[in-house]
Design a protein around this motif. Structure first.
Motif, PDB file in Angstrom:
ATOM      1  N   ALA A   1      26.384   8.366  26.777  1.00 35.85           N
ATOM      2  CA  ALA A   1      26.365   7.058  26.123  1.00 35.85           C
ATOM      3  C   ALA A   1      24.931   6.581  25.890  1.00 35.85           C
ATOM      4  N   MET A   2      24.102   6.663  26.932  1.00 39.77           N
ATOM      5  CA  MET A   2      22.718   6.216  26.795  1.00 39.77           C
ATOM      6  C   MET A   2      21.940   7.118  25.834  1.00 39.77           C
ATOM      7  N   GLY A   3      22.228   8.411  25.888  1.00 43.73           N
ATOM      8  CA  GLY A   3      21.562   9.329  24.969  1.00 43.73           C
ATOM      9  C   GLY A   3      21.902   9.038  23.527  1.00 43.73           C
ATOM     10  N   THR A   4      23.176   8.749  23.260  1.00 42.04           N
ATOM     11  CA  THR A   4      23.595   8.429  21.886  1.00 42.04           C
ATOM     12  C   THR A   4      22.956   7.143  21.396  1.00 42.04           C
ATOM     13  N   LEU A   5      23.016   6.101  22.234  1.00 40.68           N
ATOM     14  CA  LEU A   5      22.420   4.821  21.850  1.00 40.68           C
ATOM     15  C   LEU A   5      20.913   4.932  21.677  1.00 40.68           C
ATOM     16  N   CYS A   6      20.275   5.704  22.555  1.00 40.13           N
ATOM     17  CA  CYS A   6      18.825   5.889  22.470  1.00 40.13           C
ATOM     18  C   CYS A   6      18.454   6.664  21.214  1.00 40.13           C
ATOM     19  N   PHE A   7      19.256   7.652  20.864  1.00 40.72           N
ATOM     20  CA  PHE A   7      19.028   8.425  19.649  1.00 40.72           C
ATOM     21  C   PHE A   7      19.073   7.513  18.422  1.00 40.72           C
ATOM     22  N   LEU A   8      20.083   6.651  18.355  1.00 35.96           N
ATOM     23  CA  LEU A   8      20.206   5.722  17.231  1.00 35.96           C
ATOM     24  C   LEU A   8      19.064   4.710  17.224  1.00 35.96           C
ATOM     25  N   SER A   9      18.658   4.279  18.418  1.00 34.33           N
ATOM     26  CA  SER A   9      17.548   3.330  18.527  1.00 34.33           C
ATOM     27  C   SER A   9      16.249   3.944  18.010  1.00 34.33           C
TER      28      SER A   9
ATOM     29  N   GLU B   1       0.832  -1.194   0.000  1.00 32.22           N
ATOM     30  CA  GLU B   1       0.000   0.000   0.000  1.00 32.22           C
ATOM     31  C   GLU B   1       0.872   1.252   0.000  1.00 32.22           C
ATOM     32  N   ALA B   2       0.354   2.339  -0.595  1.00 36.46           N
ATOM     33  CA  ALA B   2       1.117   3.578  -0.713  1.00 36.46           C
ATOM     34  C   ALA B   2       1.359   4.190   0.673  1.00 36.46           C
ATOM     35  N   PHE B   3       2.560   4.738   0.852  1.00 29.87           N
ATOM     36  CA  PHE B   3       2.915   5.359   2.124  1.00 29.87           C
ATOM     37  C   PHE B   3       2.266   6.730   2.232  1.00 29.87           C
ATOM     38  N   ASP B   4       1.533   6.937   3.321  1.00 31.39           N
ATOM     39  CA  ASP B   4       0.866   8.215   3.564  1.00 31.39           C
ATOM     40  C   ASP B   4       1.559   8.900   4.740  1.00 31.39           C
ATOM     41  N   PRO B   5       2.366   9.949   4.485  1.00 34.99           N
ATOM     42  CA  PRO B   5       3.100  10.594   5.581  1.00 34.99           C
ATOM     43  C   PRO B   5       2.198  11.223   6.631  1.00 34.99           C
ATOM     44  N   VAL B   6       1.046  11.761   6.212  1.00 38.99           N
ATOM     45  CA  VAL B   6       0.142  12.398   7.175  1.00 38.99           C
ATOM     46  C   VAL B   6      -0.410  11.362   8.150  1.00 38.99           C
ATOM     47  N   THR B   7      -0.866  10.234   7.625  1.00 38.03           N
ATOM     48  CA  THR B   7      -1.373   9.159   8.477  1.00 38.03           C
ATOM     49  C   THR B   7      -0.274   8.624   9.387  1.00 38.03           C
ATOM     50  N   PHE B   8       0.928   8.509   8.841  1.00 41.07           N
ATOM     51  CA  PHE B   8       2.054   8.006   9.619  1.00 41.07           C
ATOM     52  C   PHE B   8       2.368   8.925  10.795  1.00 41.07           C
ATOM     53  N   ILE B   9       2.406  10.234  10.560  1.00 38.93           N
ATOM     54  CA  ILE B   9       2.721  11.194  11.618  1.00 38.93           C
ATOM     55  C   ILE B   9       1.643  11.198  12.694  1.00 38.93           C
ATOM     56  N   ARG B  10       0.394  10.954  12.315  1.00 37.06           N
ATOM     57  CA  ARG B  10      -0.713  11.008  13.271  1.00 37.06           C
ATOM     58  C   ARG B  10      -0.840   9.746  14.105  1.00 37.06           C
ATOM     59  N   GLN B  11      -0.121   8.699  13.757  1.00 35.79           N
ATOM     60  CA  GLN B  11      -0.202   7.466  14.536  1.00 35.79           C
ATOM     61  C   GLN B  11       0.339   7.700  15.940  1.00 35.79           C
ATOM     62  N   PRO B  12      -0.336   7.174  16.966  1.00 37.32           N
ATOM     63  CA  PRO B  12       0.136   7.367  18.340  1.00 37.32           C
ATOM     64  C   PRO B  12       1.570   6.891  18.551  1.00 37.32           C
ATOM     65  N   GLN B  13       1.927   5.754  17.956  1.00 40.46           N
ATOM     66  CA  GLN B  13       3.271   5.221  18.141  1.00 40.46           C
ATOM     67  C   GLN B  13       4.324   6.157  17.546  1.00 40.46           C
ATOM     68  N   THR B  14       3.984   6.832  16.437  1.00 35.10           N
ATOM     69  CA  THR B  14       4.932   7.771  15.835  1.00 35.10           C
ATOM     70  C   THR B  14       5.091   9.009  16.706  1.00 35.10           C
ATOM     71  N   VAL B  15       3.978   9.517  17.235  1.00 36.35           N
ATOM     72  CA  VAL B  15       4.026  10.700  18.100  1.00 36.35           C
ATOM     73  C   VAL B  15       4.861  10.423  19.344  1.00 36.35           C
ATOM     74  N   VAL B  16       4.633   9.268  19.965  1.00 46.06           N
ATOM     75  CA  VAL B  16       5.371   8.924  21.183  1.00 46.06           C
ATOM     76  C   VAL B  16       6.845   8.684  20.868  1.00 46.06           C
ATOM     77  N   ARG B  17       7.123   8.027  19.746  1.00 47.69           N
ATOM     78  CA  ARG B  17       8.519   7.756  19.398  1.00 47.69           C
ATOM     79  C   ARG B  17       9.276   9.049  19.095  1.00 47.69           C
ATOM     80  N   LEU B  18       8.610   9.987  18.440  1.00 50.96           N
ATOM     81  CA  LEU B  18       9.233  11.289  18.184  1.00 50.96           C
ATOM     82  C   LEU B  18       9.474  12.038  19.495  1.00 50.96           C
ATOM     83  N   SER B  19       8.559  11.864  20.454  1.00 50.11           N
ATOM     84  CA  SER B  19       8.763  12.472  21.775  1.00 50.11           C
ATOM     85  C   SER B  19       9.981  11.867  22.464  1.00 50.11           C
ATOM     86  N   CYS B  20      10.122  10.547  22.371  1.00 51.16           N
ATOM     87  CA  CYS B  20      11.306   9.883  22.937  1.00 51.16           C
ATOM     88  C   CYS B  20      12.579  10.428  22.292  1.00 51.16           C
TER      89      CYS B  20
END
Length: 202
Positions: A74-82, A14-33
């Motif tokens: 160290a944890m910040g760098t690893l978490c950023f990459l994660s 299925e075609a990737f929809d960036p708007v739908t992707f950004i609105r997903q709760p998991q994306t919002v929380v991951r961006l917050s992390c």
């Protein structure tokens, strides 16, 4: 259910929809992390060290404990990459066609999110403890004090964001299990008519 879904995503291709992707709760929380990690890294690397003219080497603002600053960096760098890696996986996730592969990705998300929640809880306790016992003379003019407090606060926030991310991944896993079970138990209507038809008498 609108079409087949497995682990929170529809059929592959299925075609990737960036708007739908950004609105997903998991994306919002991951961006917050990811944002909290950037703040912690910035605070410690930019203002987490104090350099006095009478001393040759700079020292960590957290009770002169280099391990505290090293842990945060160290944890910040690893978490950023994660975060970056799992964001890329979230983008690619709908293209994964195999249900088993999706299951592995969701299980990895659960495990990594729970681990980072624990890591940041330890980091919060460690940094808060070291800041509490810091001598005022070690931070002249409160140099780095605001950055140290910000690192502690966002470490505390990170515990909750990663916990929420883990819960969202668990929810996706349950959705996936339900959808797979649904498809395993599905019977074609024509086959159901044959099974339910009374036996013919010769």
């Amino acid at each position: 259910m609108d079409g087949f879904q497995a682990y929170g995503a529809g059929k592959a291709g299925e075609a990737f929809d960036p708007v739908t992707f950004i609105r997903q709760p998991q994306t919002v929380v991951r961006l917050s992390c990811w944002l909290f990690t950037v703040v912690i890294l910035g605070c410690i690397t930019n203002e987490g060290y104090v350099n006095r003219p009478e001393e040759e080497e700079e020292y960590c603002v957290f009770n002169r404990n280099q391990h505290a600053c090293n842990y945060g960096v160290a944890m910040g760098t690893l978490c950023f990459l994660s975060c970056a890696g799992f964001l890329a996986l979230d983008v690619y996730f709908p293209q994964i066609s195999g249900v088993k592969d999706r299951k592995k990705a969701v299980l990895a998300d659960i495990g990594v999110s729970a681990l980072w929640s624990l890591v940041w809880f330890i980091g919060f306790c460690f940094l808060a403890n070291q800041w509490q016992v810091t001598v005022a003379d070690d931070i002249p003019l409160n140099e780095g004090a605001s950055a140290a407090r910000a690192a502690i606060v966002f470490s505390f926030f990170s515990v909750f964001t990663w916990s929420v991310q883990s819960l969202l991944a668990i929810h996706r896993f349950k959705l996936g299990a339900d959808s797979v079970m649904f498809n395993q138990e599905y019977i074609n209507p024509e086959q159901r008519e044959v099974l339910e038809a009374p036996p013919t008498q010769d």
